[in-house]
Design an enzyme around this catalytic site. Structure first.
Site, PDB file in Angstrom:
ATOM      1  N   TRP A  19       0.804  -1.237   0.000  1.00 13.65           N
ATOM      2  CA  TRP A  19       0.000   0.000   0.000  1.00 13.65           C
ATOM      3  C   TRP A  19       0.829   1.276   0.000  1.00 13.65           C
ATOM      4  O   TRP A  19       1.824   1.388   0.709  1.00 13.65           O
ATOM      5  CB  TRP A  19      -0.889  -0.013   1.252  1.00 13.65           C
ATOM      6  CG  TRP A  19      -1.473   1.316   1.608  1.00 13.65           C
ATOM      7  CD1 TRP A  19      -0.900   2.286   2.376  1.00 13.65           C
ATOM      8  CD2 TRP A  19      -2.747   1.819   1.215  1.00 13.65           C
ATOM      9  NE1 TRP A  19      -1.751   3.368   2.480  1.00 13.65           N
ATOM     10  CE2 TRP A  19      -2.896   3.109   1.779  1.00 13.65           C
ATOM     11  CE3 TRP A  19      -3.802   1.314   0.423  1.00 13.65           C
ATOM     12  CZ2 TRP A  19      -4.033   3.894   1.595  1.00 13.65           C
ATOM     13  CZ3 TRP A  19      -4.934   2.098   0.245  1.00 13.65           C
ATOM     14  CH2 TRP A  19      -5.041   3.361   0.829  1.00 13.65           C
ATOM     15  N   ASP A  22       0.110   9.164   0.767  1.00 15.76           N
ATOM     16  CA  ASP A  22       0.756  10.453   0.484  1.00 15.76           C
ATOM     17  C   ASP A  22       2.240  10.402   0.102  1.00 15.76           C
ATOM     18  O   ASP A  22       3.010   9.679   0.721  1.00 15.76           O
ATOM     19  CB  ASP A  22       0.724  11.364   1.723  1.00 15.76           C
ATOM     20  CG  ASP A  22      -0.610  11.428   2.398  1.00 15.76           C
ATOM     21  OD1 ASP A  22      -1.573  10.837   1.895  1.00 15.76           O
ATOM     22  OD2 ASP A  22      -0.677  12.087   3.454  1.00 15.76           O
ATOM     23  N   GLN A  38       3.971   7.478   2.266  1.00 12.17           N
ATOM     24  CA  GLN A  38       3.231   6.713   3.265  1.00 12.17           C
ATOM     25  C   GLN A  38       3.107   5.288   2.758  1.00 12.17           C
ATOM     26  O   GLN A  38       2.580   5.053   1.659  1.00 12.17           O
ATOM     27  CB  GLN A  38       1.840   7.338   3.463  1.00 12.17           C
ATOM     28  CG  GLN A  38       1.860   8.625   4.258  1.00 12.17           C
ATOM     29  CD  GLN A  38       2.197   8.375   5.718  1.00 12.17           C
ATOM     30  OE1 GLN A  38       1.362   7.959   6.505  1.00 12.17           O
ATOM     31  NE2 GLN A  38       3.440   8.621   6.089  1.00 12.17           N
ATOM     32  N   TRP A  46      -4.332   0.375   4.088  1.00  5.27           N
ATOM     33  CA  TRP A  46      -3.704   1.335   4.992  1.00  5.27           C
ATOM     34  C   TRP A  46      -3.396   0.665   6.330  1.00  5.27           C
ATOM     35  O   TRP A  46      -4.229  -0.059   6.887  1.00  5.27           O
ATOM     36  CB  TRP A  46      -4.650   2.527   5.190  1.00  5.27           C
ATOM     37  CG  TRP A  46      -4.022   3.658   5.959  1.00  5.27           C
ATOM     38  CD1 TRP A  46      -3.343   4.712   5.430  1.00  5.27           C
ATOM     39  CD2 TRP A  46      -4.022   3.840   7.379  1.00  5.27           C
ATOM     40  NE1 TRP A  46      -2.904   5.540   6.447  1.00  5.27           N
ATOM     41  CE2 TRP A  46      -3.310   5.030   7.647  1.00  5.27           C
ATOM     42  CE3 TRP A  46      -4.537   3.109   8.454  1.00  5.27           C
ATOM     43  CZ2 TRP A  46      -3.110   5.516   8.940  1.00  5.27           C
ATOM     44  CZ3 TRP A  46      -4.333   3.598   9.746  1.00  5.27           C
ATOM     45  CH2 TRP A  46      -3.629   4.789   9.982  1.00  5.27           C
ATOM     46  N   PHE A  78       3.669   9.142  10.213  1.00  4.11           N
ATOM     47  CA  PHE A  78       2.714   9.776   9.302  1.00  4.11           C
ATOM     48  C   PHE A  78       3.440  10.753   8.370  1.00  4.11           C
ATOM     49  O   PHE A  78       4.654  10.867   8.386  1.00  4.11           O
ATOM     50  CB  PHE A  78       1.626  10.500  10.111  1.00  4.11           C
ATOM     51  CG  PHE A  78       0.419   9.644  10.426  1.00  4.11           C
ATOM     52  CD1 PHE A  78       0.448   8.260  10.308  1.00  4.11           C
ATOM     53  CD2 PHE A  78      -0.772  10.235  10.846  1.00  4.11           C
ATOM     54  CE1 PHE A  78      -0.673   7.482  10.595  1.00  4.11           C
ATOM     55  CE2 PHE A  78      -1.901   9.474  11.131  1.00  4.11           C
ATOM     56  CZ  PHE A  78      -1.853   8.100  11.011  1.00  4.11           C
ATOM     57  N   SER A  79       2.658  11.496   7.621  1.00  6.03           N
ATOM     58  CA  SER A  79       3.230  12.368   6.590  1.00  6.03           C
ATOM     59  C   SER A  79       4.109  13.481   7.153  1.00  6.03           C
ATOM     60  O   SER A  79       3.937  13.917   8.288  1.00  6.03           O
ATOM     61  CB  SER A  79       2.123  12.979   5.744  1.00  6.03           C
ATOM     62  OG  SER A  79       1.618  11.973   4.904  1.00  6.03           O
ATOM     63  N   ARG A 145      -1.122  17.454  12.385  1.00  7.69           N
ATOM     64  CA  ARG A 145      -0.219  16.613  11.578  1.00  7.69           C
ATOM     65  C   ARG A 145       0.314  17.246  10.291  1.00  7.69           C
ATOM     66  O   ARG A 145      -0.094  18.302   9.882  1.00  7.69           O
ATOM     67  CB  ARG A 145      -0.909  15.291  11.238  1.00  7.69           C
ATOM     68  CG  ARG A 145      -2.231  15.416  10.500  1.00  7.69           C
ATOM     69  CD  ARG A 145      -2.832  14.001  10.299  1.00  7.69           C
ATOM     70  NE  ARG A 145      -4.147  14.051   9.696  1.00  7.69           N
ATOM     71  CZ  ARG A 145      -5.288  14.122  10.383  1.00  7.69           C
ATOM     72  NH1 ARG A 145      -5.280  14.156  11.694  1.00  7.69           N
ATOM     73  NH2 ARG A 145      -6.444  14.153   9.741  1.00  7.69           N
ATOM     74  N   GLU A 198      -5.417  18.623   5.716  1.00  4.83           N
ATOM     75  CA  GLU A 198      -4.210  17.807   5.848  1.00  4.83           C
ATOM     76  C   GLU A 198      -3.119  18.314   4.901  1.00  4.83           C
ATOM     77  O   GLU A 198      -3.398  19.059   3.961  1.00  4.83           O
ATOM     78  CB  GLU A 198      -4.535  16.336   5.504  1.00  4.83           C
ATOM     79  CG  GLU A 198      -5.595  15.744   6.417  1.00  4.83           C
ATOM     80  CD  GLU A 198      -5.908  14.276   6.149  1.00  4.83           C
ATOM     81  OE1 GLU A 198      -6.053  13.526   7.136  1.00  4.83           O
ATOM     82  OE2 GLU A 198      -6.037  13.877   4.994  1.00  4.83           O
ATOM     83  N   TRP A 289      -9.726   9.178  -0.732  1.00 11.06           N
ATOM     84  CA  TRP A 289     -10.019   8.378   0.468  1.00 11.06           C
ATOM     85  C   TRP A 289     -11.386   7.698   0.407  1.00 11.06           C
ATOM     86  O   TRP A 289     -11.649   6.747   1.141  1.00 11.06           O
ATOM     87  CB  TRP A 289      -9.901   9.236   1.737  1.00 11.06           C
ATOM     88  CG  TRP A 289      -8.469   9.372   2.193  1.00 11.06           C
ATOM     89  CD1 TRP A 289      -7.735  10.519   2.272  1.00 11.06           C
ATOM     90  CD2 TRP A 289      -7.602   8.316   2.626  1.00 11.06           C
ATOM     91  NE1 TRP A 289      -6.456  10.243   2.713  1.00 11.06           N
ATOM     92  CE2 TRP A 289      -6.351   8.905   2.938  1.00 11.06           C
ATOM     93  CE3 TRP A 289      -7.732   6.933   2.766  1.00 11.06           C
ATOM     94  CZ2 TRP A 289      -5.260   8.149   3.388  1.00 11.06           C
ATOM     95  CZ3 TRP A 289      -6.646   6.190   3.223  1.00 11.06           C
ATOM     96  CH2 TRP A 289      -5.439   6.794   3.523  1.00 11.06           C
TER      97      TRP A 289
HETATM   98  C1  FRU Z   1      -3.494  12.230   4.287  1.00 10.53           C
HETATM   99  C2  FRU Z   1      -3.202  11.599   5.633  1.00 10.53           C
HETATM  100  C3  FRU Z   1      -2.315  12.508   6.466  1.00 10.53           C
HETATM  101  C4  FRU Z   1      -1.643  11.540   7.394  1.00 10.53           C
HETATM  102  C5  FRU Z   1      -1.470  10.327   6.522  1.00 10.53           C
HETATM  103  C6  FRU Z   1      -1.602   9.023   7.241  1.00 10.53           C
HETATM  104  O1  FRU Z   1      -3.875  11.334   3.326  1.00 10.53           O
HETATM  105  O2  FRU Z   1      -4.416  11.297   6.297  1.00 10.53           O
HETATM  106  O3  FRU Z   1      -3.013  13.535   7.133  1.00 10.53           O
HETATM  107  O4  FRU Z   1      -0.434  12.028   7.886  1.00 10.53           O
HETATM  108  O5  FRU Z   1      -2.449  10.400   5.513  1.00 10.53           O
HETATM  109  O6  FRU Z   1      -1.297   7.946   6.402  1.00 10.53           O
END
Ligand code: FRU
Length: 483
Positions: A19, A22, A38, A46, A78-79, A145, A198, A289
């Site tokens: 998978w 981002d 990611q 995910w 995370f990102s 984040r 985000e 998403w």
């Molecule tokens: C965006 C997001 C970010 C987060 C990441 C988690 O797609 O939701 O906000 O850091 O993906 O995988």
């Protein structure tokens, strides 16, 4: 999962397996573009978020490298972003080479808290060490984040943009050493606030020598085509505060979207790329998403958009951003065919391409709307069913995209539309990249872009290009480039 290649694109980044969401930590150093992303090292949905890694010298051909930052003790990566610490402000540097510092959100899956943490590399981003003093920024929040850090030359300091996701705010912090961060200001809520905010990004673009600041805000849902997307603000930044320009259209609450399709998300720019003439380079995750976990690939899931140049332009007194596919993609063209008006007339106002085993090509065409009556349509058929249409309607001056896939859920079915501003005697140009699992349409030098994924099955795909009357024969050249 067994890895199946049927939808694997040729020109777009995909992970070898598992998978991806981002793009993360993009920086340029020593001739290499770095792309982290990611990544779930353990599956095709995910989870276990970590940073995968790849490098490229031309943004098209990627060299896969080992996972750079891994989930540890239930704390996911995370990102975030990465910078080259040229002045060794962090003290992480050793020897003559600058350290690469990654700044990311550490997400504790047990407690749900989101903090900002850093890690450094002394080998050109190949391996990272997590900083012992992590987290470097903690406000006891579960919706905090996606740090994007850049060097602010006038004040010799680092600036971080961060999303307070559910509050629809972007915060700006500064630091001298990447470890101690001070809140400077906030922006928002503004524009679209239905979904979470985000992956923000603050960067400069230039128009005729004038520097403007752009704040990109990714929208988890509620974007123009439904679900995820990106809105942007253009304004001024003085090292502390970002203030969006108050144009007439902004007063009427018009939103600036960068892409009108369903599949362009979490885009952020490359740090330190050799960009020319006040442009920037970026790419986005080609997904939404609403259905990201369900798209029908096997063994791998998700892809990035083509890398694009961002160009600042002006339209009726208002700044807008255009996107163009990076030029290096053209180095991969294997053959080019130019079709001229009279040829088109001979083939009965319809171009049909059936030899599409490869399904990777670019089609470019230009026309004068005054010479079109009715409509002009590009269509992709799979097993004789229409799965994608791009139609220009003369009477409404609209481009309409329609995507249909009966095997996928309701949110995947989509109709998208843009109305061109008054341009009756200006010619319209379209560049359309089809690469197995996606169609990216750039209209009028990227003023409007539609990015959408598609999943044609069994290699039984046809392309039709047609007009309601003899308009096709009046078109300027149509070019088909096979990659
Ligand atoms: C965006 C997001 C970010 C987060 C990441 C988690 O797609 O939701 O906000 O850091 O993906 O995988």
């Amino acid at each position: 999962d067994e890895i199946k290649e049927e939808f694997r694109p040729k020109l777009h980044f995909t992970p070898e397996k598992n998978w991806v969401n981002d793009p993360n930590g993009m920086f340029y150093y020593d001739g290499e573009y770095h792309l982290f992303y990611q990544y779930n090292p353990y599956g095709t949905k995910w989870g276990h978020m970590s940073w995968g890694h790849a490098v490229s010298t031309d943004l098209i051909k990627w060299n896969h490298l080992p996972v750079a930052l891994e989930e540890e003790n239930g704390v996911m990566i995370f990102s975030g972003s990465a910078v080259v610490d040229w002045n060794n402000s962090s003290g992480f540097g050793s020897g003559s080479k600058p350290a690469i510092v990654a700044i990311y959100t550490s997400y504790d899956a047990k407690t749900g808290f989101q903090h900002q943490s850093i890690a450094y590399s002394n080998d050109k981003g190949r391996t990272f060490t997590k900083y012992k003093g992590n987290p470097v920024l903690n406000i006891d929040s579960k919706e905090f984040r996606d740090p994007k850090v850049f060097w602010y030359e006038p004040e010799q300091k680092w600036i971080m943009t961060l999303a307070l996701s559910t509050e629809h705010k972007i915060q700006f912090y500064s630091s001298k050493n990447l470890k101690d961060w001070n809140l400077m200001s906030e922006f928002g809520p503004k524009g679209v606030i239905t979904g979470v905010w985000e992956c923000p990004d603050l960067f400069t673009l230039k128009y005729k020598g004038k520097t403007k600041w752009v704040l990109g805000v990714n929208l988890g849902s509620g974007s123009i085509a439904g679900g995820s997307g990106l809105q942007y603000f253009i304004g001024e930044f003085d090292g502390k505060n970002f203030v969006a320009d108050q144009s007439a259209s902004e007063k009427s609450n018009e939103v600036n979207y960068i892409d009108y399709g369903k599949d362009f998300y979490a885009a952020v720019t490359w740090n330190g790329a050799p960009d020319k003439k006040g442009t920037k380079t970026w790419l986005g995750w080609m997904n939404n998403w609403q259905y990201a976990n369900d798209i029908p690939t096997n063994g791998w899931r998700g892809s990035m958009s083509l890398p694009r140049k961002l160009i600042l332009d002006k339209e009726q007194g208002k700044y807008i951003i255009r996107q163009e596919a990076v030029q290096s993609v053209e180095n991969y063209i294997k053959s080019k065919t130019k079709l001229k008006g009279e040829t088109l007339a001979r083939i009965n106002q319809k171009i049909e391409e059936t030899d599409l085993k490869e399904l990777t090509f670019e089609m470019a065409y230009e026309f004068e709307p005054s010479k079109i009556s009715g409509h002009l349509e590009f269509e992709i058929l799979n097993n004789d069913k229409s799965i994608f249409q791009l139609t220009f309607n003369k009477s409404t001056n609209e481009f309409v995209v329609k995507r249909v896939d009966n095997n996928l859920k309701d949110e995947f079915q989509s109709t998208q539309k843009i109305t061109l501003s008054n341009n009756a005697d200006k010619s319209i140009n379209v560049r359309l990249f089809l690469d197995k699992n996606s169609v990216e349409v750039f209209i009028n030098d990227g003023r409007y872009v539609f990015t959408n994924v598609i999943f044609p099955k069994d290699f039984n795909t046809k392309i039709h290009f047609s007009s309601t009357d003899d308009s096709l024969s009046k078109m300027k050249a149509i070019t088909i480039s096979k990659y």
